[in-house]
Design an enzyme around this catalytic site. Structure first.
Site, PDB file in Angstrom:
ATOM      1  N   TRP A 381       0.818  -1.209   0.000  1.00 19.19           N
ATOM      2  CA  TRP A 381       0.000   0.000   0.000  1.00 19.19           C
ATOM      3  C   TRP A 381       0.854   1.263   0.000  1.00 19.19           C
ATOM      4  CZ3 TRP A 381       0.124   3.422   4.177  1.00 19.19           C
ATOM      5  CH2 TRP A 381       0.892   2.978   5.266  1.00 19.19           C
ATOM      6  N   ASP A 382       2.153   1.142   0.315  1.00 24.23           N
ATOM      7  CA  ASP A 382       3.062   2.291   0.265  1.00 24.23           C
ATOM      8  C   ASP A 382       3.025   2.953  -1.108  1.00 24.23           C
ATOM      9  OD1 ASP A 382       3.747   0.254   2.025  1.00 24.23           O
ATOM     10  OD2 ASP A 382       5.887   0.613   1.918  1.00 24.23           O
ATOM     11  N   LYS A 623       4.740   0.799  15.714  1.00 24.21           N
ATOM     12  CA  LYS A 623       5.805   0.782  14.718  1.00 24.21           C
ATOM     13  C   LYS A 623       5.801   2.114  13.971  1.00 24.21           C
ATOM     14  CE  LYS A 623       7.417  -1.926  10.730  1.00 24.21           C
ATOM     15  NZ  LYS A 623       7.068  -3.028   9.793  1.00 24.21           N
ATOM     16  N   GLN A 624       4.616   2.553  13.615  1.00 19.74           N
ATOM     17  CA  GLN A 624       4.380   3.878  13.058  1.00 19.74           C
ATOM     18  C   GLN A 624       2.964   4.271  13.487  1.00 19.74           C
ATOM     19  OE1 GLN A 624       4.848   3.052   8.916  1.00 19.74           O
ATOM     20  NE2 GLN A 624       2.778   2.283   8.676  1.00 19.74           N
ATOM     21  N   ASP A 808      -3.009  33.995  31.204  1.00 21.29           N
ATOM     22  CA  ASP A 808      -2.200  32.935  31.808  1.00 21.29           C
ATOM     23  C   ASP A 808      -1.195  33.609  32.740  1.00 21.29           C
ATOM     24  OD1 ASP A 808      -0.969  30.398  32.222  1.00 21.29           O
ATOM     25  OD2 ASP A 808       0.548  30.928  30.734  1.00 21.29           O
ATOM     26  N   LEU A 809      -0.580  32.845  33.600  1.00 15.25           N
ATOM     27  CA  LEU A 809       0.379  33.410  34.553  1.00 15.25           C
ATOM     28  C   LEU A 809       1.816  33.206  34.098  1.00 15.25           C
ATOM     29  CD1 LEU A 809       1.189  34.673  37.239  1.00 15.25           C
ATOM     30  CD2 LEU A 809       0.782  32.453  38.339  1.00 15.25           C
ATOM     31  N   ASP A 810       2.235  31.947  34.061  1.00 13.42           N
ATOM     32  CA  ASP A 810       3.633  31.641  33.762  1.00 13.42           C
ATOM     33  C   ASP A 810       3.966  32.038  32.328  1.00 13.42           C
ATOM     34  OD1 ASP A 810       3.690  30.589  36.273  1.00 13.42           O
ATOM     35  OD2 ASP A 810       3.497  28.505  35.627  1.00 13.42           O
ATOM     36  N   THR A 816       7.985  32.365  35.422  1.00 16.08           N
ATOM     37  CA  THR A 816       8.214  31.286  36.377  1.00 16.08           C
ATOM     38  C   THR A 816       8.595  29.985  35.685  1.00 16.08           C
ATOM     39  OG1 THR A 816       5.870  30.700  36.352  1.00 16.08           O
ATOM     40  CG2 THR A 816       6.595  32.295  38.003  1.00 16.08           C
ATOM     41  N   LYS A 844       5.094  22.835  29.317  1.00 12.03           N
ATOM     42  CA  LYS A 844       4.587  24.207  29.404  1.00 12.03           C
ATOM     43  C   LYS A 844       3.071  24.201  29.289  1.00 12.03           C
ATOM     44  CE  LYS A 844       7.068  27.747  27.856  1.00 12.03           C
ATOM     45  NZ  LYS A 844       7.698  28.672  26.887  1.00 12.03           N
ATOM     46  N   SER A 913      -4.436  29.619  35.349  1.00 11.34           N
ATOM     47  CA  SER A 913      -3.078  29.106  35.483  1.00 11.34           C
ATOM     48  C   SER A 913      -3.088  27.629  35.819  1.00 11.34           C
ATOM     49  CB  SER A 913      -2.330  29.866  36.585  1.00 11.34           C
ATOM     50  OG  SER A 913      -1.068  29.277  36.818  1.00 11.34           O
ATOM     51  N   ALA A 914      -2.191  26.883  35.204  1.00 12.31           N
ATOM     52  CA  ALA A 914      -2.053  25.463  35.504  1.00 12.31           C
ATOM     53  C   ALA A 914      -1.357  25.231  36.839  1.00 12.31           C
ATOM     54  CB  ALA A 914      -1.265  24.776  34.391  1.00 12.31           C
ATOM     55  N   LYS A 944      -4.774  21.892  30.570  1.00 13.90           N
ATOM     56  CA  LYS A 944      -4.583  22.331  29.201  1.00 13.90           C
ATOM     57  C   LYS A 944      -3.869  21.217  28.425  1.00 13.90           C
ATOM     58  CE  LYS A 944      -3.747  26.995  31.019  1.00 13.90           C
ATOM     59  NZ  LYS A 944      -2.756  28.067  31.186  1.00 13.90           N
ATOM     60  N   GLU A 968      -1.893  33.755  26.241  1.00 18.91           N
ATOM     61  CA  GLU A 968      -1.095  32.584  26.603  1.00 18.91           C
ATOM     62  C   GLU A 968       0.297  32.658  25.985  1.00 18.91           C
ATOM     63  OE1 GLU A 968      -0.513  29.810  27.987  1.00 18.91           O
ATOM     64  OE2 GLU A 968      -2.324  29.118  28.989  1.00 18.91           O
ATOM     65  N   ASP A 969       1.221  31.880  26.553  1.00 21.07           N
ATOM     66  CA  ASP A 969       2.557  31.788  25.960  1.00 21.07           C
ATOM     67  C   ASP A 969       2.905  30.361  25.539  1.00 21.07           C
ATOM     68  OD1 ASP A 969       5.072  30.971  28.308  1.00 21.07           O
ATOM     69  OD2 ASP A 969       2.910  30.755  28.627  1.00 21.07           O
TER      70      ASP A 969
END
Length: 1013
Positions: A381-382, A623-624, A808-810, A816, A844, A913-914, A944, A968-969
């Protein structure tokens, strides 16, 4: 698919190894592959790399003077049939295997200086180079050699396998004297001694052939030499004939039988500074199995090809070869500024896929092409999922030929469906040459029903890209319809799943999970297949009613069955795991334990050669990752955040034992913003054979991996997909490149795509007009037209009016992240777990427990819940020790002003914040009073990228999610915002944040006014 070779038997064994270092990048010619190794251990790999082919004939790059045990020549149409022996045979098991076996090899030109045979291993190799000229399709070789007697000669050999003449090999062979004086003899032979490699412990290499070729007739004189071979069981006959052109310094002394075939001996004389040149032309002619062509007819066909070749001479054939390749290189229109090695590798890979793909509708593209014996020369099938997509925009005629082969074997697919107890329809074999199933292990062979969907997907891709509706009408529609019928037989509307259409006991592309229920890849591809089949049936009925009436009558097809296809597609079972937010690979996959590390016994060997299959099947290991492949091929309706979650999860359980794997990961990594990983995976698929990354290039190159490198470029970095029948692009630029360019053939138009830092230019180099999409927006180019567009799409218009901003905080308000990183690193060192920047990046935006799970993926032992709780608390203690020292001075520049500006604009303000330490940190920073509502990890069940934390913040503020803006970052945080239905502002310069509505370099650039006016 990948394979390992037995140790090659090599004749040359030079006295000293002289391997030149790789040239500096600036000196790399992107049109030439050059290697200098004189180590016999490298020769088998080089024979694969420098193999030449034309879709019908393949010749490995051995030495004319000493071909050795791994040299071979192959015909796509020359194979033997061998019964498969079972101790216990059950109905429907494959009865025999088809094996492509070596034909008579005709590269041999043995030398004598005077009466002494030239044995290269006994002399000194002064200088040696192999070169593949990709423009000309020519393999060149030079060797300066000193005999044991001290005489020096230089050998120059050029070779091509004609792209215009299916069975033609041509060699121009010159010997130049540096200081030798005397007679020289060139013995040009056709050798029948080469048999198929016998299978050992690795089932991917070698065979147990019952029968094989035997020589029926042979003869030679001073003009030509020839022989005829016949297989024992398959009934294939092959004629091989050679003729020569001699320069004035040579004459033919003898033509007759040699030790293992036929030989013609040419003699001359050399003096220092003098040369002799022999041009050798070899033609093969063959029959289909049990064809009635006479031996005389075969020899006449071969002789006519040789007479045409002699008339052109080698120089004329070389010019024709370059013309034949010119179209390929014009259509690919490739250029990489910034890394010439990448451009060279891409050209090399596409050249191999191009030259080894079938052209006559009688063959396809084998896993190893025509470069070696791996996988017995079988088609998988490849061919449709990897090789055809790489060719469809560069050589659509080859894509059509591969599909014509599938149509030609459709009756064999029907017969296979009956073997598998399906009363109607067709089921293509997982591995085959003739069209019959050749796999003796049905759990990972016949159970791979997805082959039908791959063929159907390729039909649709080819028709969309080429506009070849005649193919769809004449062949493609019947293939789509017959293969679609099987899905209704293997699947059913399951009342226990709310009437969803479920497919049971199949194996997906990931062969480390076999006989599973609701394999995601199979279900998603079957859904697309059923929809395409129904749409094609209705198109044919509307546009070609007479053709439709004839086909429907012949297949006993009615409207009720077509409606059933649509109903099954609409009800297809494609669940999302509620805890992880990913598509389970199958019903049981996520319930299994992850497999601990396994130490391979030798080199890089697939897990299947180390463990019993049942041991593998009982674990969560790939395998994949076929779930990702489904998203690449048929995932246009899946949003990017869902793809990212799936990418992140399956990356952690995939071994990449298959050489197909890296390209899929590269394409998906680009799409979901994991750009560094995308490039790393791209390099893995790019250099599989050139760097022998899997240790098995000696048995032939990996065609699907080579094709995958082109997909990683065009589908990955170029963002190419087909959406509603139009090419859709979303280019990105890898960090190390200045720019790149590639071509795209679509219908009768040629589109050039040029990508630079400041944007993308699309130019219609030929044909047109052409409609295409750039980041989802449709554009039209007139003939000769050109348009420049931004590399990234313009930011989406944000909701008006906004009522709330959720920060968000961090990384947004305070940095942080370095504190978290240091705390996790300290914990990792204490428990002996590897921790790097990539692991930290994955953490993160993820809560403490989720981050711990990421860290423990690399642990050497399992931890129970009590131990995990203790570890999380220990990390938190390290973190709290450091943030206790925080104060307002630790606010990121502009953070307090950004919050204050949003409040001044009448926005409600929340924090999501997480970190469970968010309230403590806000107090330390002196900004707790700026927030109307605070959500931390202690208030939510799912971290998240799940949207719960932002949805909870909106509820706490009393504001609808679509009226909120999230800041968010982290990519996981942006995913969370978007999944909540909010607009997203990302802070930072990571490419992983590119899917946000607005991307800012830092929080100081945040201006609430631009979102509220």
């Amino acid at each position: 698919m990948d394979k390992l070779d037995a140790a090659p038997a090599l004749s040359p064994a030079p006295t000293a190894r002289t391997v030149s270092p790789a040239p500096p990048a600036a000196d790399v010619d992107p049109w030439r592959i050059v290697r200098h190794s004189t180590d016999p251990a490298d020769f088998a790999q080089d024979e694969s790399l420098f193999a030449l082919a034309n879709g019908a004939l393949g010749v490995r790059g051995g030495l004319e003077e000493a071909p050795g045990g791994s040299q071979g020549s192959f015909l796509a149409g020359a194979w033997e049939r061998t019964p498969i022996e079972y101790h216990e045979r059950f109905p429907g098991f494959a009865a025999h295997t088809d094996t492509r076996i070596p034909v008579a090899d005709a590269i041999g030109i043995h030398l004598r200086l005077g009466d002494t045979p030239v044995r290269l291993a006994e002399g000194e190799w002064l200088d040696f180079a192999r070169e593949l000229d990709l423009r000309a399709g020519c393999y060149r070789r030079t060797l300066r050699w000193r005999s044991p007697a001290g005489e020096k000669i230089e050998i120059r050999a050029e070779r091509l396998v004609s792209l215009d003449e299916p069975g033609l090999l041509a060699i121009r062979y010159s010997v130049h004297s540096l200081d030798y004086t005397g007679a020289i003899t060139l013995e040009s032979s056709i050798d029948t001694a080469r048999d198929a490699i016998e299978q050992g412990a690795d089932p991917r290499i070698g065979v147990r052939v019952d029968g094989g070729f035997h020589t029926e007739q042979s003869d030679a004189d001073e003009t030509s030499a020839w022989l005829i071979q016949r297989t024992t069981h398959s009934g294939v006959r092959v004629a091989c004939m050679q003729r020569h052109r001699l320069d004035a310094a040579l004459h033919c002394r003898y033509g007759g039988h040699g030790a293992n075939g036929v030989v013609q001996i040419h003699e001359g004389a050399l003096a220092p500074g003098g040369s002799v040149t022999l041009e050798k032309y070899v033609a093969y002619a063959w029959t289909t199995p049990h064809d009635e062509d006479t031996d005389a007819a075969l020899l006449a066909r071969a002789d006519q090809a040789l007479l045409r070749a002699q008339a052109q001479a080698f120089s004329g054939l070389l010019q024709a070869q370059q013309r034949a390749l010119a179209s390929l290189w014009e259509r690919t229109d490739l250029q990489i500024e910034g890394d010439p090695r990448v451009e060279q590798s891409l050209r090399f890979n596409l050249f191999h896929v191009f030259q080894s793909s079938g052209r006559d509708g009688h063959s396809s593209a084998a896993a190893k092409g025509l470069t070696g014996e791996g996988y017995e020369g079988h088609y998988f099938w490849d061919a449709e999922a990897f090789m055809l997509p790489a060719l469809v925009n560069a050589a659509p005629e080859l894509a059509r030929g591969m599909l014509a082969y599938r149509y030609r074997t459709l009756d064999r697919a029907r017969a296979h469906a009956r073997e598998m107890n399906h009363a109607r329809g067709a089921l293509y074999a997982w591995r085959t040459i003739s069209g019959d199933e050749c796999s003796a292990y049905f759990p990972s062979g016949s159970a791979q029903y997805h082959i039908n969907a791959a063929v159907a997907w390729a039909v649709r891709l080819y028709v969309d890209a080429s506009g070849d509706r005649d193919f769809l009408r004449e062949q493609g529609a019947e293939m789509l319809i017959e293969t679609a019928r099987v899905w209704l037989d293997v699947g059913h509307f399951n009342p226990r799943r709310g009437g969803a259409f479920c497919i049971h006991s199949v194996t997906g592309p990931d062969e480390y999970s076999a006989l599973v229920d609701n394999n995601h890849y199979t279900n998603r591809m079957a859904q697309k297949h059923l929809r395409d089949a129904a749409a094609t049936a209705r198109w044919l009925a509307a546009e070609h009613p007479q053709d439709w009436a004839a086909l429907a009558a012949r297949l006993a097809l009615d409207e009720q069955e077509i409606v059933a296809w649509s109903l099954a597609a609409d009800a297809m079972y494609l669940p999302v795991d509620p805890a992880l937010g990913i598509f389970p690979q199958d019903d049981a996959f996520l319930d299994k334990p992850r497999l601990r590390a396994v130490t391979a016994s030798e080199g890089k060997r697939p897990l299947l050669l180390e463990l019993h299959p049942l041991t593998i099947y009982r674990h969560q290991v790939c395998k994949q990752a076929d779930a990702l492949l489904a998203l690449m091929l048929a995932g246009n309706d899946v949003d990017r955040s869902a793809k990212r979650r799936n990418f992140d999860y399956y990356e952690g359980v995939t071994l990449h034992d298959s050489t197909l794997s890296a390209s899929t990961f590269s394409v998906l990594a680009t799409e979901v913003g994991r750009h560094d990983k995308a490039y790393a995976y791209f390099l893995d698929t790019l250099r599989v054979d050139l760097d022998d990354l899997h240790g098995n290039a000696a048995h032939g190159v990996h065609m699907a991996a080579m094709a995958g490198s082109w997909l990683a470029l065009t589908w990955g970095f170029g963002g190419l997909r087909v959406v509603d029948g139009l090419p859709s692009l979303a280019p990105t630029l890898p960090a190390g490149w200045t720019s790149y360019r590639f071509g795209l053939r679509w219908h009768a138009a040629q589109l050039r795509v040029e990508v630079e830092r400041n944007g993308v230019r699309y130019t219609l180099a030929d044909g047109g007009p052409l409609r295409f999409r750039h980041h989802g927006t449709v554009h039209t180019l007139a003939p000769g037209g050109s348009i420049a567009l931004p590399l990234q799409p313009q930011p989406a218009r944000l909701p008006r009016p906004l009522k709330a901003v959720i920060f968000d905080l961090d990384g947004v308000i305070a940095d942080t992240a370095v504190v978290h990183h240091a705390a996790w690193k300290q914990l990792a060192e204490e428990i002996g777990v590897a921790f790097d920047d990539a692991t930290g990046e994955r953490m993160k935006g993820v809560d403490r427990r989720g981050s711990l799970d990421i860290l423990l993926e690399r642990a050497t032992r399992a931890y129970d819940e009590e131990e995990k709780h203790a570890l999380a608390e220990r990390k938190n203690a390290y973190y709290r020790e450091q943030i206790a020292q925080f104060g307002p001075q630790h606010l990121l520049p502009g953070a307090q002003a950004a919050i204050a500006s949003a409040r001044a604009a009448g926005m409600k303000i929340a924090l999501a914040s997480a970190s469970r330490n968010a309230p403590l940190l806000l107090d330390r920073l002196g900004i707790a009073g700026l927030f109307d509502y605070v959500v931390d990890a202690g208030r939510i069940a799912r971290s998240k990228p799940d949207p719960e934390i932002f949805l909870d913040a909106a509820r706490g503020l009393g504001v609808a999610p679509h009226d909120c803006l999230g800041v968010e970052d982290a990519a996981a945080g942006v995913d969370s915002i978007l999944a909540a239905g909010m607009a997203a502002v990302a802070v930072g310069d990571s490419p992983a944040l590119a899917h946000a509505d607005v991307l800012l370099p830092n929080v100081a650039a945040f201006d609430i006014a631009q979102y509220t006016t």
